[in-house]
Design a protein around this motif. Structure first.
Motif, PDB file in Angstrom:
ATOM      1  N   ASN A 165       0.795  -1.233   0.000  1.00  0.00           N
ATOM      2  CA  ASN A 165       0.000   0.000   0.000  1.00  0.00           C
ATOM      3  C   ASN A 165       0.823   1.276   0.000  1.00  0.00           C
ATOM      4  O   ASN A 165       0.308   2.339  -0.346  1.00  0.00           O
ATOM      5  CB  ASN A 165      -1.011   0.013   1.165  1.00  0.00           C
ATOM      6  N   ALA A 205       0.882   2.031  -3.811  1.00  0.00           N
ATOM      7  CA  ALA A 205      -0.257   1.703  -4.661  1.00  0.00           C
ATOM      8  C   ALA A 205      -1.563   2.224  -4.070  1.00  0.00           C
ATOM      9  O   ALA A 205      -1.667   2.497  -2.872  1.00  0.00           O
ATOM     10  CB  ALA A 205      -0.348   0.197  -4.874  1.00  0.00           C
ATOM     11  N   GLY A 215      -5.943   1.487  -5.007  1.00  0.00           N
ATOM     12  CA  GLY A 215      -6.853   0.766  -5.885  1.00  0.00           C
ATOM     13  C   GLY A 215      -8.291   0.854  -5.431  1.00  0.00           C
ATOM     14  O   GLY A 215      -8.568   1.034  -4.238  1.00  0.00           O
ATOM     15  N   SER A 216      -9.192   0.739  -6.376  1.00  0.00           N
ATOM     16  CA  SER A 216     -10.619   0.688  -6.082  1.00  0.00           C
ATOM     17  C   SER A 216     -11.188  -0.568  -6.716  1.00  0.00           C
ATOM     18  O   SER A 216     -11.161  -0.725  -7.941  1.00  0.00           O
ATOM     19  CB  SER A 216     -11.334   1.922  -6.637  1.00  0.00           C
ATOM     20  N   TRP A 229      -6.453   0.287 -10.575  1.00  0.00           N
ATOM     21  CA  TRP A 229      -5.325   0.455  -9.667  1.00  0.00           C
ATOM     22  C   TRP A 229      -4.317   1.431 -10.264  1.00  0.00           C
ATOM     23  O   TRP A 229      -4.193   1.557 -11.480  1.00  0.00           O
ATOM     24  CB  TRP A 229      -4.606  -0.887  -9.430  1.00  0.00           C
ATOM     25  N   TRP A 259      -0.067   2.344  -9.427  1.00  0.00           N
ATOM     26  CA  TRP A 259       1.099   2.045  -8.603  1.00  0.00           C
ATOM     27  C   TRP A 259       2.370   2.577  -9.255  1.00  0.00           C
ATOM     28  O   TRP A 259       2.365   2.993 -10.423  1.00  0.00           O
ATOM     29  CB  TRP A 259       1.230   0.547  -8.325  1.00  0.00           C
ATOM     30  N   TYR A 307      -3.283 -12.352  -7.716  1.00  0.00           N
ATOM     31  CA  TYR A 307      -3.338 -11.534  -8.930  1.00  0.00           C
ATOM     32  C   TYR A 307      -3.609 -12.344 -10.196  1.00  0.00           C
ATOM     33  O   TYR A 307      -4.200 -11.824 -11.150  1.00  0.00           O
ATOM     34  CB  TYR A 307      -2.054 -10.704  -9.076  1.00  0.00           C
ATOM     35  N   TRP A 334      -5.403  -8.510 -16.238  1.00  0.00           N
ATOM     36  CA  TRP A 334      -4.881  -7.164 -16.023  1.00  0.00           C
ATOM     37  C   TRP A 334      -4.604  -6.472 -17.354  1.00  0.00           C
ATOM     38  O   TRP A 334      -4.043  -7.066 -18.268  1.00  0.00           O
ATOM     39  CB  TRP A 334      -3.597  -7.220 -15.191  1.00  0.00           C
ATOM     40  N   LYS A 390      -5.804   1.330   0.221  1.00  0.00           N
ATOM     41  CA  LYS A 390      -5.025   2.556   0.438  1.00  0.00           C
ATOM     42  C   LYS A 390      -4.165   2.426   1.684  1.00  0.00           C
ATOM     43  O   LYS A 390      -4.309   1.505   2.454  1.00  0.00           O
ATOM     44  CB  LYS A 390      -5.946   3.767   0.544  1.00  0.00           C
TER      45      LYS A 390
END
Length: 413
Positions: free
Chosen positions: A331, A334, A336-337, A353, A355, A372, A377, A413
């Motif tokens: 975090n 990076a 992300g939602s 995301w 990063w 992941y 992605w 976050k």
């Protein structure tokens, strides 16, 4: 004779050894750590036999049973269960088992999330096995071996009589697999849990201390030499450290996976403060685009690959929460939602995301690679107006979302 590298008591190693029995192959356990030419990534189990070099329990197992158990008309039927076990079932099973046996320490709420998701997956598997003896076809195969060994720690430590009664078809199937003569040669008589194992802080500290004492650091060796030398004066007795403090003192400082990447002018902590404390639409989103460093940071979209397996909304959110828990050390670099779209039994998970760096951040550290691969992605072009609209919607949790209905979301976050 093939050589297998891995911990003898680990369920993954046992999975390979059981597969070897079914495949009528002779395998020698050659040590816990694999040579670099056998497992270039340092992963175990790893296997070598002549020119064959394979790492990963399921890959080795497939090699060992080839030509004996074989595949049905399509190996895809076998692969679907193996992949589901590795990517979905096993992370939640271990998330529940490891803290229960004091091998890890998790907040009770997180532990409950793992248990809830694990039991939900067992419920689905139980329905599948209601009218089946084996997962693929009419004969025992690799899919059965793989999933049964994935579940071995759970049946030994947390699936007590009440749980086994709840998942009666899974239990019947599991007992069928582990009581095959080939499996019993490796596993012996599997002792099912009499009660659910409970976390014990003292045991956790002992386990942590054992891990670090197994590989003494240079500082520890130096301290050992000092102990061997006679003391010139009677020293003041020092306060003794407990096992946990000793483990922390011996812990080598981990290298920051982002250390080799160029520095960025985008300060994630500053953006997160704005996002958390000020209006998202009028303050946080403008701040993001005014300060985003496209040269040294990148924006990515992810879409869950197995949306057809999602059921109740809270379970899907547990899946996201578990992923966030395992990415905690990411975090700093990076944000992300992640959003759940749709309704119960008709939903999908997607996220945006950002990063540091231009490549997939998860590949920088093995600790970040559990979840992941369950997502597709795609790197996004920050200059594209359509991308900016998408990012704004994911940050704000408002918009048309390509026609999808917003259900709920979680922010990393």
């Amino acid at each position: 004779m093939g050589k297998l590298y891995g911990q003898a008591n680990n369920f993954r190693t046992k999975k390979v050894l059981v597969a070897a029995k079914f495949g009528k192959k002779t395998v020698e356990l050659a040590g816990e750590e694999a040579p670099a030419d056998v497992s270039p990534l340092g992963l175990t189990p790893a296997f070598v036999d002549g020119d064959v070099r394979i790492f990963g329990a399921d890959a080795i197992a497939l090699h060992l049973v080839a030509g004996v158990l074989g595949c049905p008309k399509s190996c895809g039927e076998v692969l679907q269960w193996v992949q589901w076990g590795e990517a979905n079932l096993l992370p939640n099973a271990l998330g529940y088992v490891l803290p229960s046996v004091s091998a890890a320490h998790l907040d009770q709420k997180v532990l409950d999330l793992y248990k809830g998701e694990f039991f939900a997956q067992l419920a689905h598997l139980d329905k599948v096995l209601l009218k089946k003896t084996f997962l693929v076809g009419e004969r025992l195969g690799l899919a059965d071996i793989s999933l049964a060994l994935d579940l071995l720690p759970a049946f030994e430590h947390v699936l007590d009589a009440a749980a086994r009664k709840e998942f009666v078809n899974v239990t019947r199937w599991f007992n069928t697999i582990v009581n095959q003569p080939q499996a019993k040669e490796v596993l012996g008589e599997v002792k099912l849990a009499n009660s659910v194992a409970q976390f014990n802080d003292a045991d956790f500290k002992k386990n942590a201390a054992k891990v670090h004492k197994a590989a003494p650091t240079p500082a520890a060796k130096k301290e050992e030499k000092k102990k061997d030398q006679p003391k010139k004066k009677e020293e003041e007795p020092k306060e003794e450290m407990d096992a946990a403090e000793e483990a922390l003192a011996a812990e080598p400082k981990s290298k920051d996976p982002f250390e080799s990447l160029p520095k960025s002018s985008f300060v994630f902590d500053a953006f997160k403060r704005v996002y958390s404390n000020e209006d998202t639409a009028t303050k946080a989103i403008p701040y993001f685009w005014d300060n985003f460093d496209a040269e040294n940071c990148s924006i990515w979209r992810c879409d869950y690959k197995y949306n057809n397996e999602l059921t109740l909304g809270f379970m899907s959110c547990n899946l996201i929460a578990g992923m966030f828990q395992r990415l905690e050390k990411l975090n700093k670099h990076a944000f992300g939602s992640m959003i759940l779209f749709g309704t119960d039994n008709n939903s999908e998970i997607s996220g945006v995301w950002v990063w540091r760096g231009q490549e997939l951040a998860f590949e920088l550290s093995p600790d970040w690679q559990i979840d992941y691969e369950s997502y597709a992605w795609k790197k996004l072009d920050a200059k594209d107006e359509g991308v900016k609209k998408m990012v704004n919607e994911y940050w704000l949790w408002e918009g048309d979302f390509e026609g999808r209905k917003f259900n709920q979301g979680k922010i990393f976050k």
